[in-house]
Every structure is written in structure tokens, then in C-alpha cells.
Motif scaffolding. Structure first.
Motif, short mmCIF file in Angstrom:
data_model
loop_
_atom_site.label_atom_id
_atom_site.label_comp_id
_atom_site.label_asym_id
_atom_site.label_seq_id
_atom_site.Cartn_x
_atom_site.Cartn_y
_atom_site.Cartn_z
N PRO A 295 0.92 -1.26 0.06
CA PRO A 295 0.14 -0.04 0.03
C PRO A 295 0.96 1.10 0.01
N PHE A 296 0.67 2.37 -0.85
CA PHE A 296 1.77 3.27 -0.93
C PHE A 296 0.62 4.51 -0.68
N LEU A 297 1.27 5.63 -0.27
CA LEU A 297 0.99 6.86 -0.16
C LEU A 297 1.30 7.85 -1.29
N ASP A 320 1.38 4.84 12.40
CA ASP A 320 1.81 3.60 13.04
C ASP A 320 1.39 2.59 12.27
N VAL A 321 2.58 2.20 11.54
CA VAL A 321 2.55 1.04 10.45
C VAL A 321 2.35 -0.35 11.27
N ASP A 322 3.27 -0.32 12.24
CA ASP A 322 3.08 -1.66 13.02
C ASP A 322 1.78 -1.94 13.47
N GLY A 323 1.10 -1.04 14.04
CA GLY A 323 -0.17 -1.41 14.54
C GLY A 323 -1.17 -1.69 13.33
N MET A 324 -1.01 -1.32 12.13
CA MET A 324 -1.66 -1.62 10.95
C MET A 324 -1.50 -2.94 10.75
N ILE A 325 -0.28 -3.29 10.29
CA ILE A 325 0.25 -4.76 10.23
C ILE A 325 -0.58 -5.40 11.22
N GLY A 326 -0.45 -5.50 12.41
CA GLY A 326 -1.09 -6.37 13.45
C GLY A 326 -2.67 -6.28 13.33
N ARG A 327 -3.21 -5.13 13.26
CA ARG A 327 -4.87 -5.19 13.25
C ARG A 327 -5.29 -5.81 12.00
N VAL A 328 -4.68 -4.98 10.69
CA VAL A 328 -5.42 -5.36 9.46
C VAL A 328 -4.83 -6.54 8.81
N MET A 329 -3.57 -6.70 8.84
CA MET A 329 -2.96 -7.75 8.38
C MET A 329 -2.42 -8.95 8.91
N ALA A 330 -2.96 -8.92 10.19
CA ALA A 330 -2.93 -10.27 10.84
C ALA A 330 -1.08 -10.59 10.92
N GLY A 331 -0.38 -9.61 10.77
CA GLY A 331 1.15 -9.75 11.00
C GLY A 331 1.84 -10.05 9.49
N ARG A 385 -8.70 -0.13 1.62
CA ARG A 385 -9.62 0.85 2.38
C ARG A 385 -9.75 0.32 3.89
N LEU A 386 -9.28 -1.03 3.90
CA LEU A 386 -9.12 -1.35 5.41
C LEU A 386 -8.18 -0.41 6.36
N LEU A 387 -7.50 0.10 5.55
CA LEU A 387 -6.33 0.88 6.32
C LEU A 387 -6.56 2.59 6.62
N ALA A 388 -7.69 2.82 5.78
CA ALA A 388 -8.11 4.17 5.84
C ALA A 388 -8.22 4.68 7.01
N CYS A 433 -3.22 3.58 -2.12
CA CYS A 433 -3.57 2.78 -3.32
C CYS A 433 -2.44 1.45 -3.25
N PRO A 434 -2.74 0.51 -3.51
CA PRO A 434 -1.81 -0.85 -3.78
C PRO A 434 -1.32 -0.76 -4.97
N GLY A 435 -0.03 -1.24 -4.96
CA GLY A 435 0.81 -1.35 -6.13
C GLY A 435 1.85 -2.59 -6.20
#
Length: 548
Positions: A295-297, A320-331, A385-388, A433-435
Motif C-alpha cells: 500500500p503506498f501513499l 503507526d504502521v506496526d499497528g496497521m500490520i497487526g490489526r489489518v494484516m494479521a502480521g 480501504r481497510l487501512l484508511a 493505493c496498492p501497487g
């Protein structure tokens, strides 16, 4: 890649050896399957220990894909969906093995013959034929390279080619503008070959290739289907293994997952982490392969205050990217420490790493005079959108107010893909957006040129091409291409990574593992890849979960 994945990849070679034979024994139990009765196959499945093997092969290979973007036209194709479809329909002079990122022979009979420092010749394999029965010629190859050199997306990636000409009926001559060293074959693999006689309308609706499959129907809208049938004239290493292949286009995570869990498809890409339990309860497996699906900005670098690199940096430090990875990406991801993930060749930890630092974000915003910033964030209406919510919440914590607008892939870029006229500013602030340029290859030059070369990404979209830093990067990349010493090349690339990270016109938040869900016993010889897209070369669908 783990040992299991490697063993599967090794098995694919065996699966491919009997693939054409499997066609002869395909039943017609699949809905809507159209038997390819004109396919020529060997008399028996070479090396098969089971004489009933053909009776166990399903007639249809069904899958669910996650993207509905782009055009099927192979010229300058950047569509996530149709790049993957093209792996099955077209061939290149060389093929990139997306499991190992090594190049293999495709339409070329041998590796490029070096005539001089800047001239190479490639001989075509004998007897190559398009799926409509017409012979594949040197003229078709020259036309495909010429047309791709003129395309918006591929032109920067093919800028090393000064000219491409037919030397004789079986040999293509490439004259280079500068040396390409070990990257030459990989970059030649980018171009997919199609008949020069096909019109633009035909290329945009039902293009023809020489790969193992040919398009039957194309409805790439969400809820539609892309169907493939075998190319009866294909004589390469990975012939089609059944009567039909069907891809259901399902951009919604729940819809795509349901197709798999209900058994309507045997494989689904972009398996959502939050539905992993539901998938495994259905009997399928989820494979996670480290990749570059980021996902990029992206920021509007011509619009104040986003024209100030300190503002772009602040908006990244605030997350807080680590938090996003834990909550949305399940690590199942790693925070970006550079443009490339740390398991890619050519990786270098950038001098600027955006670890979570709200205080630094506030300070940078204050320095840039943007302490009370308000912006609009365009978000691609797919998995990002789950990261927004997390992004907006983190920005709010440092005094930035963001309004989110969700858009599909087409609408997201519709009004920001043409270079602005003088004194015109494109109508956006930032994009989430993803890429994944690694679907074209994983060499650093290609990946950096994809997002930061002189193309639509920088001339429009980020509008970063109008900065002096862009010129500096272009010079460094050009210098790196021309050197033959790998250590010196890496040193120059490292400077590029540092510059890109500091400027951040477009920058990844994390590198996601590619999640693919499938019924393991229903796909013999299948090995998920790290790039976005599904690859079924050498894969045989089975009627029941009983592996070959």
C-alpha cells in the motif's frame, strides 16, 4: 521461499510434462465447458505411475481474481488483472519465472548473442504459431517491441533499446543505447508478442498470442468472467491442462472468499487475512508468500503544501504502521525500510526510515507552516480501504484533518493521468493505493523506473517530474545502468533509494505477504507466487482432492 514451495515448484515441471496428455482424458462435467477437440496431445502421460490419471483430471480450472482494472491490450499493459492473464495467453522472447525471478527461454531459441558492446541478436525458436494458426514471425517481434517502446508505461523500461530490426527470417537484431549487462534478458521478457496484423480494436477486445491458452470471452467488470481455451498450436513447456479455464472477477473480499468456500472456484487471489479461519474451515489452505504488494501513499507534489518534502515526510512519520500490520494484516507484512523489501536482491536500508514518530511529524509540519493541515485522501476501494481509518486517525493525532473519498481503480486515476498544463494543478491532495511492479520483475532498475521514471506516475499523478530531485534520480539511474561493475551499480542504486525515501513523492507503508487461498488437492502442481496475480502454468485441476 520455503522448502515446501520449492518442492511444489519442482513438481510443476513434472506436471507440465503430462499436461497435454491430460487434455485427452478430460471429462465434460464443468458447467459451460467447451471441449478443445482439436488439441494435439501425446499418446500417453509421460512418466505417470497411474494409468487412470486422465480420468481424474477436471475439465475446468476455475479461479476468482481480485482486480477488474485495465485493458487486455498487451501493448504497455499495466493492469494487474491482464498482466496475469497475459502470462497464459502470450509469450515473450524470454519468460520470467515468477517463482525464482530467473529468465528462461520463451520464443527465443537461445540466450542473446552479443555482437558488440551495444548490439545483440536473438534467434527465434522454430515453428512458433499464434493461436489463430498464423505463423509467428520476426516482423511480429519487431512490431511488438516498437509499439511497446511508444507506450506510456513501458517506454522508460525499454529506453535502452535504440532500434530493433529483422536481420533475417529467424533473427532479431537489437541495437542498444547503453549497456544493460545482466538485466538484458529480464527486460526483453517484458514485451509480449502478438500478431502485427491485429488492429487496435482487436487488441483491445480479444488479442491473440502464442501462449498455452487463448482468450475465449472477456468480461472484466466486477462480477464478470474471463474464459480461456487451449491454444491447439502451442508447443512450449507448459501446455494447457484441461478443456477450459474460467476466472471470476470478484473485487469484494467477502464475495471472492464465498466463491471459494462454496466450491465454485478452486483458487482465489488476495485472500483476506480476516477471513483466513473461514477459508481453512472450508477445507482450503492459505499460502503467504513474501512479496512486494505494497500500500503506498502518493502526494500531489505540485500542490502546496505537498510540494514541500517535509510535509510528505511528516504524514509518513505520523503513521503507526506496526499497528496497521497487526490489526489489518494479521502480521503478514513488514514495515518498509526502503522502497524494496529486505528479501529482494539489491535491497538497501534507506537513510530515511519512517518509524512511528508523532512528535517528529508535528515538528516537520510546523517547520513547513502546515500545522493545521486539512486534506482529501483518495482511497482505492479494494483491500487498502481497510487501512484508511488507521491512516486518518493517526493523522488526526498530529493535527491533520483528512476527508476520505473511496474510488474504484478507474475513477481513482481518471482525472490525474494526463500531465497538467502550465500553471495547472491536478485536483487531488493524496492517494492511498496498492501497487506491485514485481509482477514485471524484481530488478531494482525496473521497480524504481516504474514509479519514478519519466512516465505517467511522475509526469501526472505525483507530478514529481518537475522537481530538481527527479532530475538527480534520473541521472543516477542512467549512470547505474551503464556500469558493468555490480558493486558500483549497487552503490548508485543505494543513492537512489535514499533520495526516493527522503523525497517520498510516492512511498510504501509496508511490504505485504501475498495471500492465495486454494484447495490443495484440487490443483496438482500449483505453487502460489509472491507477485499479485494468479499463475497456473503447469497446474492441473483435479476432480477430487486426490493429488497426482
Amino acid at each position: 521461499m520455503n522448502e515446501l514451495a520449492l518442492s511444489r515448484r519442482a513438481f510443476m515441471i513434472g506436471a507440465a510434462s503430462f499436461a497435454a496428455a491430460a487434455l485427452a482424458g478430460c471429462s465434460s462435467e464443468g458447467t459451460g465447458a467447451s471441449p478443445a477437440s482439436d488439441v494435439t496431445a501425446p499418446d500417453a502421460p509421460a512418466g505417470s505411475p497411474d494409468p487412470e490419471i486422465n480420468e481424474r483430471v477436471a475439465s475446468v480450472l476455475s479461479a476468482a481474481v481480485a482486480y477488474d482494472d485495465g485493458s487486455c491490450n498487451p501493448i504497455g499493459c499495466s493492469s494487474t488483472l491482464f498482466v496475469a492473464a497475459g502470462w497464459h495467453v502470450f509469450e515473450g522472447l524470454y519468460e520470467l519465472d515468477l517463482h525464482t525471478y530467473r529468465t528462461e527461454l520463451g520464443l527465443a531459441a537461445e540466450i542473446p548473442l552479443q555482437v558488440s558492446d551495444l548490439e545483440y541478436e536473438v534467434t527465434l525458436r522454430e515453428g512458433a504459431v499464434f493461436s489463430d494458426g498464423s505463423p509467428l514471425t520476426v516482423n511480429d517481434v519487431c512490431n511488438a517491441f516498437t509499439r511497446n517502446k511508444e507506450s506510456d508505461f513501458y517506454a522508460p523500461l525499454l529506453s535502452f533499446i535504440q532500434s530493433v530490426e529483422a536481420k533475417d527470417a529467424s533473427t532479431v537484431s537489437f541495437k542498444l543505447a547503453f549497456p544493460m549487462g545482466t538485466l538484458l534478458q529480464e527486460r526483453l521478457a517484458l514485451v509480449r508478442i502478438f500478431p502485427a496484423a491485429q488492429t487496435d480494436e482487436e487488441l483491445n477486445t480479444l488479442p491473440i498470442g502464442s501462449g498455452p491458452w487463448r482468450y475465449d470471452t472477456i468480461d472484466a467488470a466486477d462480477g464478470g468472467f474471463i474464459t480461456f481455451v487451449p491454444n491447439p498450436h502451442y508447443e512450449g513447456a507448459f501446455p494447457a491442462t484441461c478443456e477450459r479455464m474460467e476466472w471470476a472477477v470478484a473485487t469484494d473480499d467477502e464475495a471472492r472468499t464465498q466463491l471459494l468456500c462454496d466450491g465454485q472456484v478452486v483458487c482465489a487471489e488476495a485472500a483476506p487475512e480476516v477471513m483466513a479461519d473461514q477459508i481453512t474451515e472450508s477445507g482450503a489452505v492459505v499460502d503467504y508468500v513474501p512479496g512486494m504488494n505494497v500500500p503506498f501513499l502518493m502526494f500531489n507534489c505540485e500542490k502546496p503544501p505537498f510540494d514541500d518534502a517535509r510535509v510528505r515526510q511528516a504524514l509518513l512519520y505520523a503513521l503507526d504502521v506496526d499497528g496497521m500490520i497487526g490489526r489489518v494484516m494479521a502480521g503478514h507484512a513488514r514495515p518498509a525500510t526502503s522502497l524494496l523489501p529486505d528479501y529482494f536482491r539489491g535491497y538497501h536500508r534507506a537513510a530515511t526510515v519512517y518509524s512511528y514518530d508523532p512528535e517528529r511529524a508535528r515538528a516537520l509540519l510546523a517547520e513547513a507552516g502546515a500545522a493545521d493541515l486539512t486534506l482529501t485522501l483518495r482511497v482505492n476501494d479494494n483491500w487498502v480501504r481497510l487501512l484508511a481509518e488507521s491512516v486518518v486517525g493517526d493523522w488526526n493525532a498530529v493535527g491533520v484533518t483528512a476527508e476520505v473519498v473511496y474510488l474504484d481503480q478507474t475513477a481513482l486515476f481518471a482525472d490525474i493521468s494526463e500531465p497538467p498544463k502550465k500553471k495547472q494543478v491536478l485536483p487531488f491532495d493524496a492517494v492511498l493505493c496498492p501497487g506491485d511492479p514485481s509482477r514485471f520483475g524484481n530488478d531494482p532498475d525496473l521497480i524504481m523506473n516504474w514509479w519514478y521514471g519519466s512516465n505517467v506516475w511522475t509526469l501526472a499523478r505525483s507530478c514529481w517530474a518537475y522537481s530538481k530531485e527527479f532530475d538527480t534520480l534520473a541521472d543516477l539511474l542512467q549512470e547505474a545502468r551503464a556500469v558493468s561493475d555490480e558493486n558500483e551499480q549497487q552503490r548508485l542504486w543505494n543513492q537512489c533509494y535514499d533520495l526516493i525515501a527522503a523525497e517520498a513523492p510516492l512511498y510504501p507503508l509496508f511490504h505485504r505477504e501475498t495471500a492465495t487461498a486454494y484447495f490443495e488437492g484440487r490443483l496438482s502442481g500449483y505453487d502460489p507466487i509472491s507477485a499479485t496475480g494468479l499463475l497456473f502454468l503447469g497446474t492441473t485441476p483435479m476432480k477430487e482432492s486426490d493429488p497426482i
